[in-house]
Write a protein that holds these residues in place. Structure first.
Motif: not given
Ligand code: ADP
Ligand code: MG
Ligand code: MG
Length: 369
Positions: A226-227, A242
């Motif tokens: 999810n980055n 991120d």
């Protein structure tokens, strides 16, 4: 709440977003920072979106150093993309400076705010839905490594001290074991033995570094799926986001951490260890993508050490859980009795699996190097 709303307004006014402010809403599934999406109407009536983030000052003790790292790396990536194809859109995360040219805005209550261009038509996924997602993240993190291979890594601030200093993590474990403040050691002899038996392993990478054989690289240090932004239409990775934990470190540790959580068949805190296995197929998929992304930028020693990176990151993580258990669960949030012990056991199970498949792990690296 009102206080915090007025701070959002302050930040919006100070960061150099273009157009007329339309609205601002909470956004995304990040776990660390407060993330907002801000919309601006442009002269032609179109809408431009930006990301506004309040940096989590509890977690990140050195926000100024952190933002210097983020600004340095994002500018470098943007210039690299401009050099290569004359187009900086969408392919990297772009920081928006404040109106007076700073990397962040600091408000009167010591919160730190920053703006990014919004990467449109893309999404972040929390879970690997299909193997290709994992492969895409491997490509993106490999590409990130490649693009930053000539970045002066030693200029980055060490915003989290000794983050992947594995020998130091081992020492801290030994200290917690000697102190044994809660008398827990007697019930976890097997786990303690597991760590003590692998003291040698904890030094391998640091020793190579000290001999000048392991280069210091820009590492991301939070290489989760999810980055990565994934293109909504093509399903392909667009770029890494991120960058809060960007520091200098070993490329094999970024690789290793991805394997640690991505190539496990079970959750990090699964109590039933029969569900926690190291998936060699997923390891192969990630290795393939990562090496394609790196595109020759890793040295032979780094390539040789990829399996070690996977094992050491998993071992180190288990050691940290075990240390926290010995110290009374003060670092990692626990949601049940023995939670850190369960977490440590999944990591050690994965380490054991890797040791059993050690030759195969090397062969896979050799197949794609
Ligand atoms: P955290 O450290 O809290 O995870 P992130 O920087 O990962 O913070 O941001 C949280 C979420 O916000 C991401 O998962 C993503 O969905 C979204 N996001 C962050 N940066 C951007 C961006 N530049 N464009 C679009 N979405 C973004
Ligand atoms: Mg994130
Ligand atoms: Mg983060």
């Amino acid at each position: 709440r009102e206080e915090s709303c007025s701070k959002i307004e302050d930040a919006i006014q100070n960061i150099d977003f273009k157009g007329n402010f339309a609205d601002c809403n909470m956004y995304g599934n990040g776990h660390i920072n407060d993330t907002f999406v801000v919309r601006y109407t442009q002269e032609d009536g179109s809408i431009l979106r930006y990301i506004l983030q309040r940096i989590n000052h509890e977690v990140f003790k050195d926000p100024v150093g952190l933002m210097e790292n983020v600004a340095g790396v994002t500018e470098f990536l943007r210039n690299k993309i401009l050099e290569n194809n004359g187009n900086a859109d969408g392919e990297t995360i772009n920081l928006i400076k404040t109106k007076d040219g700073k990397n962040f805005y600091q408000d009167s209550i010591e919160s730190y705010w920053r703006g990014y261009r919004f990467i449109e038509d893309a999404a972040c996924y929390d879970k690997v839905e299909k193997p290709d997602d994992f492969y895409q993240s491997a490509l993106a993190f490999g590409h990130f490594q490649n693009q930053l291979s000539d970045y002066p890594a030693e200029t980055l601030h060490e915003t989290i001290k000794d983050f992947h200093n594995t020998p130091d993590r081992f020492m801290r474990f030994k200290k917690a074991l000697e102190e044994d403040i809660l008398g827990r050691a007697k019930n976890i002899q097997e786990e303690i033995r597991f760590v003590l038996d692998r003291e040698q392993d904890t030094h391998i990478l640091m020793d190579l570094y000290k001999k000048g054989e392991m280069p210091l690289r820009v590492t991301h240090n939070d290489t989760k799926l999810n980055n990565i932004m994934i293109d909504n239409k093509t399903g392909k990775a667009i770029c890494v986001i991120d960058l809060d934990t960007v520091m200098s470190g070993f490329a094999v540790n970024d690789f290793g951490d991805s394997i640690r959580f991505g190539a496990s068949t079970g959750a990090e805190d699964e109590k039933d260890l029969s569900k926690v296995n190291f998936d060699l197929g997923l390891y192969e998929l990630y290795t393939k993508g990562f090496l394609e992304g790196c595109n020759g930028s890793l040295t032979d020693v780094e390539l040789d050490m990829l399996p070690v990176g996977a094992k050491i990151m998993t071992l180190e993580c288990g050691i940290r859980f075990l240390t926290d258990y010995l110290q009374g669960d003060t670092y990692f949030k626990i949601h049940r009795e023995g939670h850190n012990l369960d977490r440590c056991r999944t990591q050690f199970k994965l380490v054991s699996d890797m040791e059993k498949q050690w030759d195969a792990m090397y062969e896979i690296v050799n197949k794609y190097r």
